[in-house]
Design a protein around this motif. Structure first.
Motif, PDB file in Angstrom:
ATOM      1  N   ALA A   2       0.863  -1.182   0.000  1.00 21.45           N
ATOM      2  CA  ALA A   2       0.000   0.000   0.000  1.00 21.45           C
ATOM      3  C   ALA A   2       0.898   1.230   0.000  1.00 21.45           C
ATOM      4  O   ALA A   2       1.992   1.186   0.577  1.00 21.45           O
ATOM      5  CB  ALA A   2      -0.897  -0.021   1.221  1.00 21.45           C
ATOM      6  N   PRO A   3       0.488   2.338  -0.592  1.00 25.06           N
ATOM      7  CA  PRO A   3      -0.803   2.576  -1.248  1.00 25.06           C
ATOM      8  C   PRO A   3      -0.748   2.427  -2.775  1.00 25.06           C
ATOM      9  O   PRO A   3      -1.463   3.124  -3.480  1.00 25.06           O
ATOM     10  CB  PRO A   3      -1.072   4.029  -0.862  1.00 25.06           C
ATOM     11  N   ILE A   4       0.089   1.508  -3.269  1.00 29.66           N
ATOM     12  CA  ILE A   4       0.208   1.351  -4.725  1.00 29.66           C
ATOM     13  C   ILE A   4      -1.142   0.963  -5.333  1.00 29.66           C
ATOM     14  O   ILE A   4      -1.850   0.092  -4.817  1.00 29.66           O
ATOM     15  CB  ILE A   4       1.321   0.338  -5.073  1.00 29.66           C
ATOM     16  N   LYS A   5      -1.471   1.662  -6.417  1.00 26.37           N
ATOM     17  CA  LYS A   5      -2.800   1.512  -7.006  1.00 26.37           C
ATOM     18  C   LYS A   5      -2.801   0.594  -8.212  1.00 26.37           C
ATOM     19  O   LYS A   5      -1.795   0.451  -8.903  1.00 26.37           O
ATOM     20  CB  LYS A   5      -3.318   2.892  -7.456  1.00 26.37           C
ATOM     21  N   LEU A   6      -3.971   0.030  -8.433  1.00 24.22           N
ATOM     22  CA  LEU A   6      -4.210  -0.784  -9.617  1.00 24.22           C
ATOM     23  C   LEU A   6      -5.074   0.011 -10.586  1.00 24.22           C
ATOM     24  O   LEU A   6      -6.091   0.580 -10.185  1.00 24.22           O
ATOM     25  CB  LEU A   6      -4.962  -2.059  -9.217  1.00 24.22           C
ATOM     26  N   ALA A   7      -4.653   0.069 -11.853  1.00 27.98           N
ATOM     27  CA  ALA A   7      -5.498   0.695 -12.870  1.00 27.98           C
ATOM     28  C   ALA A   7      -5.972  -0.384 -13.840  1.00 27.98           C
ATOM     29  O   ALA A   7      -5.183  -1.232 -14.249  1.00 27.98           O
ATOM     30  CB  ALA A   7      -4.709   1.763 -13.619  1.00 27.98           C
TER      31      ALA A   7
END
Ligand code: C2E
Ligand code: MG
Ligand code: MG
Ligand code: MG
Length: 281
Positions: free
Chosen positions: A107-112
């Motif tokens: 976290a806080p890596i996002k998924l697109a």
């Protein structure tokens, strides 16, 4: 008669049309089979923050490994999946698979993930997204959906409602491939986007074409005014990166920072040293 038709081109045209229709039909059958046979895979491409050089997210990109024809690019099979409605099943798989993967990222890596306009206009996208989040445990704040300008072509009222629902879940919404379709700057004010992804066309032509540079800086100014962040797609060279960063782009995605790779090959570790970034083959 046939001969005459052949001379003025009708037969050839007709044959070509039939060939195309046959190829489509075959692809459709194979696509159905591919879903059952699990021939799909997701690759992920890192997104990097300009300010820190850190990887802040990754975009899931669908890959189809055909048993005989090998790798089939999304540009070939996504349109067929959309026309046949198969995109609903496929899109649901993408959401669930990618969310299950992304919950393992720090976290806080996002998924697109990419959504087809068909997914917005049909069925119950909000339910599917809610379910994918619940099953995976991924917080909605860590999911971003990317949609293209094509969503404005049809069903604008419904699509706007769906975008609002997704945002009310806490999911963010990006406008993908900005500048390539039927873009109108007024869409940016009428639709509640969190992010604009400036199409790779602009990154790639920025140096040679002054009109591209002008458009990019106008978009960035507008985005800032509206509180929307910007991503530059298709950044391949240091020069492109530098120009875009000077223009004020917030995030970068492109071969310069990383190709799409299987999840196991993603590296969220050290930040890129953006003051001395170099091209790697
Ligand atoms: P997109 O969403 O705009 O994705 C970015 C595309 O640019 C990807 O192509 C990526 O591999 C490519 N790319 C990234 N960096 C660079 C670069 O530096 N240079 C160049 N030349 N290309 C770069 P890909 O994977 O072939 O996907 C093509 C399109 O297919 C996507 O464009 C998206 O519209 C669609 N797509 C892919 N996966 C999905 C999916 O799961 N669902 C839906 N509905 N569409 C998808
Ligand atoms: Mg995309
Ligand atoms: Mg796209
Ligand atoms: Mg794009």
């Amino acid at each position: 008669r046939a001969k005459a038709a052949g001379r003025n081109g009708y037969v050839t045209f007709e044959t070509a049309m039939k060939d195309r229709a046959n190829a489509r039909q075959q692809l459709e059958g194979e696509l159905r089979q591919a879903i059952l046979n699990r021939e799909f895979d997701l690759y992920y491409q890192p997104q990097v923050e300009a300010r820190s050089g850190r990887v802040i997210g990754a975009e899931a990109l669908l890959r189809w490994r055909h048993p005989r024809r090998g790798f089939v690019p999304p540009s070939e099979f996504i349109p067929v999946a959309e026309e046949t409605g198969l995109i609903e099943k496929l899109g649901e798989w993408v959401l669930k698979e990618a969310a299950a993967e992304a919950i393992r990222w720090p976290a806080p890596i996002k998924l697109a993930i990419n959504l087809s306009p068909v997914q917005l206009s049909r069925g119950n996208l909000t339910d599917t997204v809610t379910q994918a989040l619940r099953l995976s445990g991924l917080p909605p704040e860590r999911l971003e959906v990317e949609i293209t300008e094509n969503v404005f072509l049809e069903d604008e009222v419904n699509n706007l409602a769906v975008i609002r629902q997704l945002r009310s879940l806490g999911v963010s919404v990006a406008l993908d491939d900005f500048g390539t379709g039927y873009s109108s700057l007024s869409y940016l004010t009428r639709f509640p986007f969190d992010q604009i992804k400036i199409d790779k066309f602009f990154s790639m032509n920025l140096i040679e074409r002054s009109d591209c540079a002008t458009i990019v800086s106008s978009v960035i100014t507008l985005a800032r005014g509206l509180g929307i962040s910007t991503v530059a797609e298709g950044v391949e060279t240091v020069r492109q990166f530098e120009l875009l960063r000077e223009a004020g782009v917030d995030y970068f995605q492109g071969y310069l920072f990383g190709h799409p790779v299987p999840a196991s090959a993603l590296n969220f570790g050290a930040a890129h040293d953006i003051t001395r970034i170099t091209e790697v083959a």
